[in-house]
Motif scaffolding. Sequence first.
Motif, PDB file in Angstrom:
ATOM      1  N   ILE A 117     -14.667 -11.453 -29.540  1.00  0.00           N
ATOM      2  CA  ILE A 117     -15.712 -10.827 -28.723  1.00  0.00           C
ATOM      3  C   ILE A 117     -17.064 -11.309 -29.242  1.00  0.00           C
ATOM      4  O   ILE A 117     -17.324 -11.241 -30.446  1.00  0.00           O
ATOM      5  N   PRO A 118     -17.949 -11.812 -28.386  1.00  0.00           N
ATOM      6  CA  PRO A 118     -19.230 -12.337 -28.872  1.00  0.00           C
ATOM      7  C   PRO A 118     -20.022 -11.294 -29.656  1.00  0.00           C
ATOM      8  O   PRO A 118     -20.039 -10.115 -29.298  1.00  0.00           O
ATOM      9  N   LYS A 119     -20.645 -11.735 -30.744  1.00  0.00           N
ATOM     10  CA  LYS A 119     -21.479 -10.857 -31.557  1.00  0.00           C
ATOM     11  C   LYS A 119     -22.925 -11.267 -31.436  1.00  0.00           C
ATOM     12  O   LYS A 119     -23.241 -12.408 -31.080  1.00  0.00           O
ATOM     13  N   ASP A 121     -17.635 -12.754 -35.274  1.00  0.00           N
ATOM     14  CA  ASP A 121     -17.401 -12.184 -33.943  1.00  0.00           C
ATOM     15  C   ASP A 121     -17.389 -10.659 -34.029  1.00  0.00           C
ATOM     16  O   ASP A 121     -17.568 -10.076 -35.102  1.00  0.00           O
ATOM     17  N   ASN A 122     -17.143 -10.011 -32.892  1.00  0.00           N
ATOM     18  CA  ASN A 122     -16.731  -8.612 -32.867  1.00  0.00           C
ATOM     19  C   ASN A 122     -15.224  -8.599 -32.646  1.00  0.00           C
ATOM     20  O   ASN A 122     -14.694  -9.405 -31.863  1.00  0.00           O
ATOM     21  N   GLN A 162     -21.422 -12.127 -16.472  1.00  0.00           N
ATOM     22  CA  GLN A 162     -20.848 -12.564 -15.203  1.00  0.00           C
ATOM     23  C   GLN A 162     -19.731 -13.585 -15.372  1.00  0.00           C
ATOM     24  O   GLN A 162     -19.040 -13.919 -14.402  1.00  0.00           O
ATOM     25  N   ASP A 163     -19.528 -14.048 -16.580  1.00  0.00           N
ATOM     26  CA  ASP A 163     -18.509 -15.056 -16.858  1.00  0.00           C
ATOM     27  C   ASP A 163     -17.187 -14.346 -17.160  1.00  0.00           C
ATOM     28  O   ASP A 163     -17.012 -13.766 -18.232  1.00  0.00           O
ATOM     29  N   ARG A 164     -16.242 -14.393 -16.230  1.00  0.00           N
ATOM     30  CA  ARG A 164     -14.994 -13.665 -16.414  1.00  0.00           C
ATOM     31  C   ARG A 164     -14.091 -14.305 -17.459  1.00  0.00           C
ATOM     32  O   ARG A 164     -13.084 -13.706 -17.845  1.00  0.00           O
ATOM     33  N   THR A 165     -14.452 -15.489 -17.940  1.00  0.00           N
ATOM     34  CA  THR A 165     -13.690 -16.076 -19.033  1.00  0.00           C
ATOM     35  C   THR A 165     -14.268 -15.693 -20.395  1.00  0.00           C
ATOM     36  O   THR A 165     -13.704 -16.058 -21.423  1.00  0.00           O
ATOM     37  N   SER A 166     -15.385 -14.975 -20.416  1.00  0.00           N
ATOM     38  CA  SER A 166     -15.981 -14.485 -21.652  1.00  0.00           C
ATOM     39  C   SER A 166     -15.597 -13.029 -21.865  1.00  0.00           C
ATOM     40  O   SER A 166     -15.404 -12.271 -20.904  1.00  0.00           O
ATOM     41  N   LEU A 167     -15.529 -12.617 -23.127  1.00  0.00           N
ATOM     42  CA  LEU A 167     -15.229 -11.230 -23.456  1.00  0.00           C
ATOM     43  C   LEU A 167     -16.494 -10.378 -23.559  1.00  0.00           C
ATOM     44  O   LEU A 167     -16.410  -9.177 -23.774  1.00  0.00           O
ATOM     45  N   GLY A 168     -17.672 -10.997 -23.429  1.00  0.00           N
ATOM     46  CA  GLY A 168     -18.932 -10.280 -23.569  1.00  0.00           C
ATOM     47  C   GLY A 168     -19.383  -9.627 -22.277  1.00  0.00           C
ATOM     48  O   GLY A 168     -19.229 -10.196 -21.191  1.00  0.00           O
ATOM     49  N   GLY A 169     -19.959  -8.408 -22.370  1.00  0.00           N
ATOM     50  CA  GLY A 169     -20.442  -7.693 -21.192  1.00  0.00           C
ATOM     51  C   GLY A 169     -19.321  -7.226 -20.293  1.00  0.00           C
ATOM     52  O   GLY A 169     -19.422  -7.291 -19.065  1.00  0.00           O
ATOM     53  N   LYS A 170     -18.273  -6.689 -20.900  1.00  0.00           N
ATOM     54  CA  LYS A 170     -17.064  -6.310 -20.163  1.00  0.00           C
ATOM     55  C   LYS A 170     -16.562  -4.942 -20.620  1.00  0.00           C
ATOM     56  O   LYS A 170     -16.938  -4.429 -21.664  1.00  0.00           O
ATOM     57  N   ILE A 171     -15.664  -4.383 -19.820  1.00  0.00           N
ATOM     58  CA  ILE A 171     -14.724  -3.390 -20.311  1.00  0.00           C
ATOM     59  C   ILE A 171     -13.377  -4.094 -20.356  1.00  0.00           C
ATOM     60  O   ILE A 171     -12.956  -4.719 -19.371  1.00  0.00           O
ATOM     61  N   LEU A 172     -12.742  -4.043 -21.503  1.00  0.00           N
ATOM     62  CA  LEU A 172     -11.461  -4.699 -21.726  1.00  0.00           C
ATOM     63  C   LEU A 172     -10.346  -3.658 -21.743  1.00  0.00           C
ATOM     64  O   LEU A 172     -10.550  -2.520 -22.164  1.00  0.00           O
ATOM     65  N   THR A 187     -17.741  -3.744 -24.377  1.00  0.00           N
ATOM     66  CA  THR A 187     -18.406  -4.813 -25.119  1.00  0.00           C
ATOM     67  C   THR A 187     -19.812  -5.045 -24.568  1.00  0.00           C
ATOM     68  O   THR A 187     -20.154  -4.612 -23.462  1.00  0.00           O
ATOM     69  N   GLY A 188     -20.636  -5.741 -25.337  1.00  0.00           N
ATOM     70  CA  GLY A 188     -21.967  -6.123 -24.899  1.00  0.00           C
ATOM     71  C   GLY A 188     -22.049  -7.622 -24.695  1.00  0.00           C
ATOM     72  O   GLY A 188     -21.174  -8.374 -25.130  1.00  0.00           O
ATOM     73  N   GLU A 189     -23.138  -8.067 -24.050  1.00  0.00           N
ATOM     74  CA  GLU A 189     -23.269  -9.508 -23.814  1.00  0.00           C
ATOM     75  C   GLU A 189     -23.998 -10.201 -24.963  1.00  0.00           C
ATOM     76  O   GLU A 189     -24.368 -11.361 -24.840  1.00  0.00           O
ATOM     77  N   SER A 190     -24.200  -9.489 -26.081  1.00  0.00           N
ATOM     78  CA  SER A 190     -24.752 -10.032 -27.329  1.00  0.00           C
ATOM     79  C   SER A 190     -26.121 -10.682 -27.154  1.00  0.00           C
ATOM     80  O   SER A 190     -26.509 -11.535 -27.945  1.00  0.00           O
ATOM     81  N   GLY A 191     -26.840 -10.285 -26.096  1.00  0.00           N
ATOM     82  CA  GLY A 191     -28.154 -10.860 -25.832  1.00  0.00           C
ATOM     83  C   GLY A 191     -28.122 -12.117 -25.000  1.00  0.00           C
ATOM     84  O   GLY A 191     -29.167 -12.668 -24.654  1.00  0.00           O
ATOM     85  N   SER A 192     -26.923 -12.584 -24.637  1.00  0.00           N
ATOM     86  CA  SER A 192     -26.767 -13.768 -23.795  1.00  0.00           C
ATOM     87  C   SER A 192     -26.343 -13.303 -22.402  1.00  0.00           C
ATOM     88  O   SER A 192     -25.155 -13.097 -22.126  1.00  0.00           O
TER      89      SER A 192
END
Length: 393
Positions: free
Chosen positions: A180-182, A152-153, A213-223, A203-208
């Motif tokens: 965090i998705p890697k 992960d990240n 847009q998935d608020r339950t994911s840590l990818g593609g966010k500012i935390l 964070t980035g969306e790791s290519g996915s």
Amino acid sequence: MIVRRRAVRAALAATALLLTAGCSSGGGGSGGDFPGGFGRPTPSGTAAGSSSTAPAAESAAPAKGSVTVVRTVTEGLKTPWGLAGLPGGDLLVSSRDDGTITRIDAKTGGKTELGSVSGVSPAGEGGLLGIALSPDYASDHLIYAYFTSASDNRIVRVRYAERKPAGEQLGAPDTVFKGIPKGFIHNGGRIAFGPDRMLYAGTGESGSRPLAQDRTSLGGKILRMTPEGEPAPGNPFPGSPVYSYGHRNVQGLAWDSRQRLFASEFGQDTWDELNAIKPGDDYGWPAAEGTSSSTRFHNPLAQWHTDDASPSGIAYVDGSIWMAGLKGQRLWRVPLKGTAAAAAPQAFLAGEYGRLRTVAPAGGDRLWLVTSNTDGRGEPKKGDDRVLELRVR
């Protein structure tokens, strides 16, 4: 799934640039009671009015600025990524691929390797990325680091023991936040403590793409989290570290003099972005890249064609955001009026130092600038990568 601690993107060409008002569906603001943002969001994520008193008018930064390269602080760095300033003026720089942190004497440019951060698994855009000092560094001597592991990240903290021999000065990593998705691409990686003493991570969306847009994911966010890695009090989604979403790959975070957060974001093939961050808002990826006509999304305050920017680090100095460009190989100045661009962005150092990764305030009218020519996508210049000191206005 949200994972808690220990479990849990002069204008170069007018046709290549579009400035927007930097507002979301609920309208922008200037200040507010929400940490790092523009006012406390309603459940839908739009701003709620918190006062009947109109905010004081803000002056615009001058439309044109200037950059002077004062000196090369040091050179011969390998895949430098994160930068943190120590009390007393020296600098810490992380190496993405080596997984090490090096101390740079800001006066002489001398380099001392502190040691390696254990657990780093570099590949593609991943490795040892952003670093930040604890808000209580004077007493706890902790360095926070965002890195790509085998799974992960994650964010860890290590104790810096200056009196130990060089190469042995970093303690064992204490994992603060993980899950965090890697990916080979889009790992995000910038971390910073805000004026509220909370820890923010891009964070980035790791290519996915759907992860953004998935608020339950840590990818593609500012935390936004506490220094211990728990969701920060007052976050827009209760029990979650997610502060904003709909991001593709966030590598720059900075606050202005009124404690408002800005972030840079890599676009795909069309538009890179500079955004004013409003807690709980959706920044559109993957449905929107750059300015959108949809009222669902918070539009960028400035955008660039990806050949002109590919932005990584940003810094705020004297009314403007300064943004380092990788593929664009230039330093951008974006003068602000509140949370909007006051004039067209202006480019400096175009092609002079190659790829630019990180920019950070150096006090007063000065900036530190870190190049990124050894990251596998650049053409190494003499001295490989370096840290520059700039005078800006």
